[in-house]
Enzyme design. Structure first.
Site, PDB file in Angstrom:
ATOM      1  N   LEU A 272       0.808  -1.442  -0.144  1.00  0.00           N
ATOM      2  CA  LEU A 272       0.034   0.042  -0.222  1.00  0.00           C
ATOM      3  C   LEU A 272       0.930   1.221   0.010  1.00  0.00           C
ATOM      4  CD1 LEU A 272      -3.015  -1.091   2.626  1.00  0.00           C
ATOM      5  CD2 LEU A 272      -2.754  -1.068   0.211  1.00  0.00           C
ATOM      6  N   GLY A 273       2.092   1.280   0.541  1.00  0.00           N
ATOM      7  CA  GLY A 273       2.817   2.356   0.622  1.00  0.00           C
ATOM      8  C   GLY A 273       3.738   2.156   1.721  1.00  0.00           C
ATOM      9  N   GLY A 275       6.906   4.585   4.647  1.00  0.00           N
ATOM     10  CA  GLY A 275       7.411   5.886   5.229  1.00  0.00           C
ATOM     11  C   GLY A 275       8.617   5.702   5.555  1.00  0.00           C
ATOM     12  N   ALA A 278       8.599   2.405   8.177  1.00  0.00           N
ATOM     13  CA  ALA A 278       7.782   1.423   7.936  1.00  0.00           C
ATOM     14  C   ALA A 278       7.030   1.216   6.675  1.00  0.00           C
ATOM     15  CB  ALA A 278       6.549   1.371   8.809  1.00  0.00           C
ATOM     16  N   VAL A 280       3.802  -0.600   4.407  1.00  0.00           N
ATOM     17  CA  VAL A 280       2.247  -1.142   4.860  1.00  0.00           C
ATOM     18  C   VAL A 280       1.915  -1.796   3.706  1.00  0.00           C
ATOM     19  CG1 VAL A 280       0.256   0.087   5.414  1.00  0.00           C
ATOM     20  CG2 VAL A 280       2.088   1.160   6.037  1.00  0.00           C
ATOM     21  N   LYS A 295       1.484  -3.468   8.755  1.00  0.00           N
ATOM     22  CA  LYS A 295       2.596  -2.496   8.913  1.00  0.00           C
ATOM     23  C   LYS A 295       3.840  -3.278   9.301  1.00  0.00           C
ATOM     24  CE  LYS A 295       2.214   1.936   9.552  1.00  0.00           C
ATOM     25  NZ  LYS A 295       2.029   3.370  10.161  1.00  0.00           N
ATOM     26  N   ASP A 389       3.155  12.393  17.120  1.00  0.00           N
ATOM     27  CA  ASP A 389       3.742  12.584  15.611  1.00  0.00           C
ATOM     28  C   ASP A 389       2.189  12.955  14.897  1.00  0.00           C
ATOM     29  OD1 ASP A 389       5.180  12.803  13.534  1.00  0.00           O
ATOM     30  OD2 ASP A 389       5.205  10.973  12.959  1.00  0.00           O
TER      31      ASP A 389
END
Length: 576
Positions: A272-273, A275, A278, A280, A295, A389
């Site tokens: 999914l993506g 960062g 992590a 995901v 994640k 955050d």
């Protein structure tokens, strides 16, 4: 701390016939990075000076200049016998000043190389080009090279067999290997690996059994590293942890068979993506078929002992958070020396994406979003958890239903200092930047920065340098959002100013108080009404032999339903 596998320096052979592997050099005060096997007879080409304009200038050495070099002598194949020398620069050709020099060490004779040492030189060159070793710092190489054992495999020989204990890994120097997976009585070719590639690393690290059989397709020369040494290296070397993340990511995304994409009770479907800390994935519960988001923490974080210990403690609290404005965490799985966080899967987009789409939000939209974030924070703060955050990227807008605050899986217990995961500099409160004790008001500062960005379309402070950005949060006056948005309601402007006070005591005392300050902006007609309740009846007809398995399934289903806020009642009618 002594590094694993370090040999006693007294057991070294005569250095006069030794090759020298130069791994770091200083020319005066200028560092020059080198790689490859260097011998006393070799010419040394210095790399471009990174400190020069454009990075193109080469260090210029006068004849007789000295170089401080770290070199090793051969006390057996790749043994860890290193010493520091001061070599003399000798001009090459007729030039008085040259960018090419010889390393001349009085302790090393210029005898011709014997065949054994020439072969060793080729081995060193090949290993240093392998990505697995190329990522290591110069100081790590001596220890690692001392751990390796050379292995030869004939055509058709097995480097490892599926289901056997994973007690080592191999770095392939020469030849090609086939990776074969046996499943349901059939054999599938998973991959082909060649020089420089690593095989068997995950089983070596986790202690699991081999997930595949690896066969030499032609004659293979490889270097074996024992699992105990590899684990110690991974724990001590951040670069190697990042390398492990890349390997595991490649495995999860390219595996041809479902068995290779399973983490505990969950099967990974697609990415999914990602960062900074992590990745995901979309996933599904392997038995119930329920969609989840998975994640995976990067190894640089998950293998940090202090973080892992803190995370495990806090995960027990975070997994119990159950609020409409907080993303639900169902489970925590540990696999391949990292941590997987199993969360509810949401359909929609992040607030960051929405902000990019609209440019800036209407004040009424921003106020409603701030209210919902406050409600989620109030609930989490009540359980002793601060987020740390808050930012648009961590706020999710589902296609239907209330917004969700994400990433409580990396939150901290209220009252802890800056030992936990760092936030994002553009939204950091002064006390967070300074490493002071954090509490609920730290989240409110980040919320104020977020709402400022929502209504103006810009961050409150912008700078290319992170340190400069942090200094602005510490000392610069917070910009007045009303100066950029003349029609901004005074209540919302006051909300932003109060949240972003430098002194935590001058902010709202709690998320509940901050939420109350927004009340005049909210339309009572837009208040969320309690949803209507509906009844679903499910009958399970089963035999006595199926009872035990069915009860386990019902128990898991019950836990999942309760996590969604569903009231569940069960009745048994006996024999039909």
């Amino acid at each position: 701390m002594p590094r694993p596998g370090r040999r006693d320096r007294r057991h070294r052979e005569d250095p006069r016939l030794a090759p020298s592997l130069a791994v770091a050099v200083r020319v005066g005060d200028t560092p020059a990075q080198l790689f490859g096997a260097l011998w006393p007879q070799d010419l040394l080409e210095l790399q471009p000076n990174p400190h020069a304009a454009g990075g193109l200038e080469l260090p210029r050495l006068k004849a007789g200049a000295t170089l401080e070099c770290l070199v090793r002598g051969a006390a057996g194949p790749l043994a860890s016998v290193w010493r520091r020398i001061r070599a003399t620069a000798v001009p090459h050709g007729a030039h008085e000043v040259s960018q090419f020099v010889r390393l001349v060490d009085p302790d090393v004779l210029d005898d011709p190389l014997c065949p054994e040492l020439a072969a060793l030189r080729r081995d060193l060159d090949a290993l240093l080009r392998a990505p697995f070793l190329a990522i290591l710092d110069a100081e790590e190489l001596p220890t690692v090279l001392a751990m390796l054992r050379q292995r030869h495999f004939a055509i058709g020989a097995r480097l490892m067999t599926q289901a056997e204990a994973g007690n080592s890994l191999f770095i392939i120097q020469h030849g090609v290997c086939k990776v074969l997976v046996e499943k349901d009585g059939r054999q599938y070719e998973e991959a082909r690996l060649g020089p420089g590639e690593v095989v068997g690393e995950m089983a070596a690290l986790t202690g699991d059994r081999r997930s595949a059989t690896v066969v030499a397709e032609d004659e293979v020369l490889a270097w074996e590293l024992q699992a105990r040494d590899f684990e110690a290296m991974a724990a001590a070397t951040p670069e190697l942890r990042q390398f492990l993340t890349e390997l595991l990511t490649h495995r999860l995304e390219s595996a041809l068979h479902p068995a290779d994409r399973v983490v505990g009770r969950y099967r990974i479907q697609s990415k999914l993506g990602q960062g900074g800390y992590a990745l995901v994935y979309a996933g599904v519960h392997d038995i119930l078929g329920l969609p989840v988001a998975i994640k995976m923490l990067k190894h640089t974080l998950a293998m940090e002992p202090e973080f892992a210990a803190t995370f495990r403690r806090e995960a027990q609290v975070i997994a119990r958070l159950n609020h409409p404005n907080v993303v639900r965490i169902f489970d925590i799985e540990e696999h391949c020396r990292t941590i997987f966080i199993i969360m509810e899967r949401l359909e929609g987009r992040s607030l960051k994406e929405e902000l990019r789409r609209q440019g800036r939000l209407r004040p009424a939209q921003a106020a409603d979003i701030a209210r919902q974030i406050c409600q989620g924070l109030e609930y989490a703060h009540g359980h002793g958890i601060i987020h740390r955050d808050i930012k648009p990227a961590n706020i999710f807008l589902p296609l239907c239903g209330p917004l969700k605050v994400l990433d409580f899986g990396l939150a901290c217990v209220s009252g802890l200092d800056d030992r936990c995961f760092e936030g994002t500099a553009a939204y950091m409160a002064p006390e967070q930047i300074l490493g002071n004790v954090l509490d609920a008001r730290t989240d409110l500062y980040a919320l104020g920065c977020t709402v400022h960005e929502l209504v103006t379309g810009r961050l409150p402070f912008e700078a290319e340098d992170v340190l400069q950005l942090e200094e602005m949060h510490l000392t610069a006056p917070f910009p007045d959002p009303a100066a950029s948005v003349p029609d901004l309601p005074p209540v919302l402007a006051a909300f932003i100013r109060t949240c972003t006070q430098k002194d935590p005591a001058a902010r709202y005392a709690s998320a509940a108080q901050a939420c109350e300050a927004l009340r005049p902006l909210l339309d009572p007609a837009a208040a969320v009404r309690p949803p209507s309740r509906r009844l679903l009846t499910l009958h399970c007809v089963h035999t006595e032999s199926q009872r035990q398995a069915l009860e386990a399934l019902v128990q898991e289903f019950t836990q999942r339903a309760q996590s969604l806020g569903v009231t569940l009642r069960a009745s048994e009618f006996g024999e039909l």
